[in-house]
Design a protein around this motif. Structure first.
Motif, short mmCIF file in Angstrom:
data_model
loop_
_atom_site.label_atom_id
_atom_site.label_comp_id
_atom_site.label_asym_id
_atom_site.label_seq_id
_atom_site.Cartn_x
_atom_site.Cartn_y
_atom_site.Cartn_z
N UNK A 14 0.83 -1.21 0.00
CA UNK A 14 0.00 0.00 0.00
C UNK A 14 0.86 1.26 0.00
N UNK A 15 1.91 1.25 0.85
CA UNK A 15 2.75 2.44 1.00
C UNK A 15 3.40 2.85 -0.32
N UNK A 16 3.86 1.86 -1.05
CA UNK A 16 4.56 2.17 -2.32
C UNK A 16 3.65 1.98 -3.53
N UNK A 17 2.38 1.61 -3.27
CA UNK A 17 1.40 1.38 -4.35
C UNK A 17 1.99 0.42 -5.40
N UNK A 18 2.51 -0.70 -4.91
CA UNK A 18 3.18 -1.65 -5.78
C UNK A 18 2.18 -2.43 -6.64
N UNK A 19 2.50 -2.58 -7.91
CA UNK A 19 1.64 -3.33 -8.83
C UNK A 19 2.52 -4.18 -9.75
N UNK A 20 1.91 -5.17 -10.33
CA UNK A 20 2.63 -6.00 -11.30
C UNK A 20 3.01 -5.16 -12.52
N UNK A 21 4.17 -5.42 -13.04
CA UNK A 21 4.76 -4.71 -14.18
C UNK A 21 5.27 -3.31 -13.82
N UNK A 22 5.25 -2.97 -12.53
CA UNK A 22 5.75 -1.66 -12.10
C UNK A 22 7.28 -1.63 -12.24
N UNK A 23 7.79 -0.56 -12.80
CA UNK A 23 9.22 -0.39 -12.98
C UNK A 23 9.84 0.15 -11.67
N UNK A 24 11.01 -0.39 -11.31
CA UNK A 24 11.70 0.04 -10.09
C UNK A 24 13.15 0.36 -10.41
N UNK A 25 13.68 1.38 -9.72
CA UNK A 25 15.13 1.60 -9.78
C UNK A 25 15.71 1.08 -8.46
N UNK A 26 17.03 1.04 -8.38
CA UNK A 26 17.67 0.44 -7.20
C UNK A 26 17.38 1.22 -5.91
N UNK A 27 17.42 2.57 -5.93
CA UNK A 27 17.10 3.29 -4.69
C UNK A 27 15.69 2.99 -4.19
N UNK A 28 14.73 2.88 -5.10
CA UNK A 28 13.35 2.58 -4.70
C UNK A 28 13.25 1.17 -4.13
N UNK A 29 13.95 0.22 -4.75
CA UNK A 29 13.94 -1.15 -4.25
C UNK A 29 14.55 -1.22 -2.85
N UNK A 30 15.60 -0.46 -2.63
CA UNK A 30 16.23 -0.42 -1.30
C UNK A 30 15.26 0.12 -0.26
N UNK A 31 14.50 1.15 -0.64
CA UNK A 31 13.50 1.73 0.26
C UNK A 31 12.39 0.72 0.56
N UNK A 32 12.00 -0.04 -0.44
CA UNK A 32 10.96 -1.06 -0.27
C UNK A 32 11.44 -2.12 0.73
N UNK A 33 12.67 -2.56 0.56
CA UNK A 33 13.23 -3.57 1.45
C UNK A 33 13.31 -3.06 2.89
N UNK A 34 13.74 -1.81 3.02
CA UNK A 34 13.86 -1.21 4.36
C UNK A 34 12.49 -1.09 5.02
N UNK A 35 11.53 -0.60 4.29
CA UNK A 35 10.19 -0.42 4.84
C UNK A 35 9.55 -1.77 5.17
N UNK A 36 9.80 -2.77 4.34
CA UNK A 36 9.23 -4.10 4.56
C UNK A 36 9.74 -4.69 5.88
#
Length: 258
Positions: A31-53
């Motif tokens: 919900x926080x990152x509004x993640x959806x299938x086929x969504x494009x991610x860069x490395x900084x965003x992926x790092x933020x997702x991992x941290x928040x998770x």
């Protein structure tokens, strides 16, 4: 890189990145990152997702633990460590839980003391020790115990002890026994004495005579194997005195017994 799969797995979601890398995240993360299938991610965003998770997972575990009953800050910290939550996330989780009023040590201590008055058996000293073990700040404990009236509880416990021992101990020993039990439960000496003073304890000469002869018989059989004559009498006197019998009554019982 792209999210190629989002799949619900019990309490977590499985994120698949580029059909190869996998990552488990919480629903809050989705919900926080509004993640959806086929969504494009860069490395900084992926790092933020991992941290928040990681943070979100720890917070959810804490809330689950709190759902059973109220906990202190220290209890939550200890629980998160046992659950394997990385140490760097714990202060952040605690801060958020306090801000959202999931954790409140003052409220916790007030409820702990209140519950003890209704269905507990601890005096102020033991309560203080127990709250310290829970990590409650000393200033909070001191402030709350200053106005804590445990006189009714000490009286109830004294009456309970009286019912248990009144036919088993002589008058003086009975009073001493009740005071000792209250002291062991954390009540002060003055409060313990006051509780005993309020009890309706009357000397029962007939009962005391029955008890002294019963104990005299036990003590005699035990000590007569090692002593005789004057030494035996002195050891019996000392033994029965420690049990709380009046010295003159012991001498009278000995005179009739021996």
């Amino acid at each position: 890189m792209k999210i190629t799969k989002i799949e619900k797995k019990k309490h977590l979601y499985l994120l698949e990145i580029d059909h190869t890398d996998q990552l488990y995240v919480t629903e809050d993360t989705i919900v926080h990152f509004m993640l959806t299938k086929q969504m494009e991610l860069d490395q900084p965003t992926l790092d933020k997702i991992k941290d928040f998770a990681q943070f979100s997972h720890g917070k959810n575990r804490a809330i689950y633990y709190l759902s059973f009953k109220q906990r202190s800050k220290k209890e939550i910290q200890d629980y998160l460590k046992k659950q394997g939550i990385e140490a760097r996330y714990i202060p952040r989780i605690i801060t958020v839980l306090e801000k959202e009023n999931w954790i409140n040590d003052l409220r916790y201590a007030k409820n702990y003391l209140s519950q003890n008055l209704h269905n507990g058996n601890k005096g102020p000293y033991i309560l203080s020790q127990k709250l310290k073990e829970k990590g409650i700040d000393t200033d909070i404990i001191t402030s709350l115990l200053k106005d804590y009236d445990s006189s009714q509880l000490s009286q109830q416990l004294a009456e309970k002890s009286l019912r248990k021992y009144q036919d088993k101990l002589p008058y003086k020993a009975l009073k001493d026994k009740i005071i000792q039990q209250l002291l062991a439960k954390g009540f002060s000496l003055s409060e313990s004495k006051a509780a005993v003073q309020n009890l309706e304890i009357q000397e029962d000469d007939e009962l005391e005579e029955e008890l002294i002869y019963k104990d005299l018989d036990k003590v005699y059989r035990k000590l007569s194997r090692r002593y005789d004559g004057y030494d035996l009498q002195q050891h019996i006197l000392q033994n029965l005195s420690r049990k709380g019998y009046d010295f003159s009554k012991i001498k009278q019982a000995l005179k009739e017994y021996l």
